[in-house]
Motif scaffolding. Sequence first.
Motif, PDB file in Angstrom:
ATOM      1  N   ALA A  84     -26.006   5.190   6.446  1.00  0.00           N
ATOM      2  CA  ALA A  84     -25.688   6.230   7.423  1.00  0.00           C
ATOM      3  C   ALA A  84     -24.216   6.603   7.444  1.00  0.00           C
ATOM      4  CB  ALA A  84     -26.159   5.800   8.820  1.00  0.00           C
ATOM      5  N   PRO A  85     -23.271   5.634   7.342  1.00  0.00           N
ATOM      6  CA  PRO A  85     -21.864   6.042   7.352  1.00  0.00           C
ATOM      7  C   PRO A  85     -21.503   6.977   6.209  1.00  0.00           C
ATOM      8  CG  PRO A  85     -22.074   3.709   7.829  1.00  0.00           C
ATOM      9  CD  PRO A  85     -23.415   4.172   7.361  1.00  0.00           C
ATOM     10  N   GLN A  86     -22.219   6.857   5.077  1.00  0.00           N
ATOM     11  CA  GLN A  86     -21.934   7.726   3.937  1.00  0.00           C
ATOM     12  C   GLN A  86     -22.692   9.051   4.029  1.00  0.00           C
ATOM     13  OE1 GLN A  86     -22.682   4.283   3.391  1.00  0.00           O
ATOM     14  NE2 GLN A  86     -20.457   3.981   3.438  1.00  0.00           N
ATOM     15  N   LYS A  87     -23.784   9.070   4.786  1.00  0.00           N
ATOM     16  CA  LYS A  87     -24.588  10.283   4.907  1.00  0.00           C
ATOM     17  C   LYS A  87     -24.632  10.710   6.368  1.00  0.00           C
ATOM     18  CE  LYS A  87     -27.671   9.438   0.964  1.00  0.00           C
ATOM     19  NZ  LYS A  87     -29.079   9.301   0.530  1.00  0.00           N
ATOM     20  N   SER A  88     -24.622  12.005   6.571  1.00  0.00           N
ATOM     21  CA  SER A  88     -24.713  12.509   7.941  1.00  0.00           C
ATOM     22  C   SER A  88     -26.154  12.431   8.416  1.00  0.00           C
ATOM     23  CB  SER A  88     -24.239  13.959   7.987  1.00  0.00           C
ATOM     24  OG  SER A  88     -25.137  14.793   7.261  1.00  0.00           O
ATOM     25  N   ALA A  89     -26.329  12.497   9.730  1.00  0.00           N
ATOM     26  CA  ALA A  89     -27.675  12.525  10.290  1.00  0.00           C
ATOM     27  C   ALA A  89     -28.452  13.723   9.755  1.00  0.00           C
ATOM     28  CB  ALA A  89     -27.595  12.573  11.816  1.00  0.00           C
ATOM     29  N   ARG A  90     -27.750  14.810   9.552  1.00  0.00           N
ATOM     30  CA  ARG A  90     -28.374  16.025   9.017  1.00  0.00           C
ATOM     31  C   ARG A  90     -28.966  15.769   7.628  1.00  0.00           C
ATOM     32  NH1 ARG A  90     -24.811  21.552   8.714  1.00  0.00           N
ATOM     33  NH2 ARG A  90     -26.489  23.076   8.428  1.00  0.00           N
ATOM     34  N   GLU A  91     -28.228  15.084   6.781  1.00  0.00           N
ATOM     35  CA  GLU A  91     -28.707  14.784   5.426  1.00  0.00           C
ATOM     36  C   GLU A  91     -29.864  13.785   5.447  1.00  0.00           C
ATOM     37  OE1 GLU A  91     -24.676  15.300   2.750  1.00  0.00           O
ATOM     38  OE2 GLU A  91     -24.884  13.523   4.015  1.00  0.00           O
ATOM     39  N   LEU A  92     -29.777  12.794   6.337  1.00  0.00           N
ATOM     40  CA  LEU A  92     -30.845  11.795   6.412  1.00  0.00           C
ATOM     41  C   LEU A  92     -32.145  12.414   6.918  1.00  0.00           C
ATOM     42  CD1 LEU A  92     -28.813   8.792   7.861  1.00  0.00           C
ATOM     43  CD2 LEU A  92     -29.797   8.962   5.563  1.00  0.00           C
ATOM     44  N   VAL A  93     -32.049  13.299   7.892  1.00  0.00           N
ATOM     45  CA  VAL A  93     -33.246  13.978   8.380  1.00  0.00           C
ATOM     46  C   VAL A  93     -33.848  14.841   7.283  1.00  0.00           C
ATOM     47  CG1 VAL A  93     -34.065  15.772   9.956  1.00  0.00           C
ATOM     48  CG2 VAL A  93     -32.628  13.926  10.818  1.00  0.00           C
ATOM     49  N   LEU A  94     -33.011  15.532   6.543  1.00  0.00           N
ATOM     50  CA  LEU A  94     -33.509  16.384   5.465  1.00  0.00           C
ATOM     51  C   LEU A  94     -34.246  15.557   4.412  1.00  0.00           C
ATOM     52  CD1 LEU A  94     -33.669  19.227   4.325  1.00  0.00           C
ATOM     53  CD2 LEU A  94     -31.510  18.822   3.152  1.00  0.00           C
ATOM     54  N   GLU A  95     -33.734  14.372   4.098  1.00  0.00           N
ATOM     55  CA  GLU A  95     -34.422  13.504   3.156  1.00  0.00           C
ATOM     56  C   GLU A  95     -35.800  13.119   3.670  1.00  0.00           C
ATOM     57  OE1 GLU A  95     -32.002  10.164   2.245  1.00  0.00           O
ATOM     58  OE2 GLU A  95     -30.559  11.304   1.035  1.00  0.00           O
ATOM     59  N   GLN A  96     -35.899  12.846   4.970  1.00  0.00           N
ATOM     60  CA  GLN A  96     -37.195  12.495   5.544  1.00  0.00           C
ATOM     61  C   GLN A  96     -38.158  13.679   5.476  1.00  0.00           C
ATOM     62  OE1 GLN A  96     -38.033   9.511   6.420  1.00  0.00           O
ATOM     63  NE2 GLN A  96     -36.023   8.542   6.306  1.00  0.00           N
ATOM     64  N   LEU A  97     -37.674  14.879   5.709  1.00  0.00           N
ATOM     65  CA  LEU A  97     -38.528  16.064   5.644  1.00  0.00           C
ATOM     66  C   LEU A  97     -39.051  16.287   4.229  1.00  0.00           C
ATOM     67  CD1 LEU A  97     -36.469  18.515   7.899  1.00  0.00           C
ATOM     68  CD2 LEU A  97     -38.592  17.325   8.485  1.00  0.00           C
TER      69      LEU A  97
END
Length: 389
Positions: free
Chosen positions: A28-41
């Motif tokens: 998470a520190p390297q990726k934003s919440a926005r990027e992590l959510v997009l990966e889940q989608l």
Amino acid sequence: RRAATAPYTSPIVRGTSKHELAGALMSAPQKSARELVLEQLHGHKTHELIPKSGKVVVFDVDLSLRHALDALAEHRLTHAPLWDSSRQEFLTVLVSDDIASLLSSFGRDAAQSAAAGHPGAQPQRSLDELALREVLGSVRAPDAVRTFSSLVPDDSLFAALQHMLQNRMRYLPLVDTEGSEPATILHVLTPLRVLHAIVHSPLFRSDPRMFSEPLSTLNLCTLLPSPAAASSVIGAAAVAAGLGEGSAEWSAAAHGGVQRNAVCCAALAHSPVWHALQLMAHHAVCALPVVSETGKLVDFIAPERVLAFARAMPHADLCAPISAALSTPLLDGLPAVRAADSLHAVLSAFSTHRLERLAVTADSGELLGAVTVLDVLAYFASSTAGPAP
């Protein structure tokens, strides 16, 4: 068990192992919440959002409006796909916007009759006589009657989200095209259902600071700088809907008219109910803030309330003031967030109120704008992050 009220478990919870979740959170520190959510989608399919036990309510397009409204109330729904038996195909999805448009015409006719000295005039045809086919023909343009668009359950959540965003769709049927002709609707996916998947995920619950950006800095909607500016745009929205300047006692010209997506479309509490319905129909909004003469948010017209007005016909007084018609308070309070609220708070508010549109207010309660579920999901979908490996 009704699909609309079935307990919800996020596919991000069901489909993520402890090791995968730990890895995602460590990164998470390297990726934003926005990027992590997009990966889940990208990494989950639409069939994962279909309730394990539920039903899809479908109406024949020749069903009477009265029967349709009763069925929607029984199943706690605000929408239903429409089937044309003569063509053996699905036509579109009936939504509360259609009912709002029909009721606004009833109210306008009643107001004109009262002005002509004939108060209490009723619609020429009752809801029992009106078929859904006729409703669509009276409230939609001819090319908008047949607008059935769908996806298959194996499409990713990201593909479904992109389809809804590109077509400004709030209801997306998921169909099974294998082994049956015509296709079978398995579920009607909504943007709110996708948002629930995010809110109920361990990623969202693990650390609220990951979603700490304030709404005012995210460019999710057009937020106006002051209640005075909002008042001007609300007045412009009323004029654009053909309600005249009398429906909003503010200057409509100060800010050049209606903002993107009628963000400050709102009704005055002392105006008649049909004015609110006319605003909803003209500006294609499924929910509408109600404000006082000073611009303070005092109530909210949600789709369920529109359908309640319709079920009460012909006894509902569409010319009554909104403040009198909305005498029952909302169970979860006013569906509003502040411009300074974090993205975490905004997502949680959508999940709590189960509405696709929330009012945005100043700290003192005056209306500044609105934010929709599609606005928020577009924020995640527009990230430059690629699909999960």
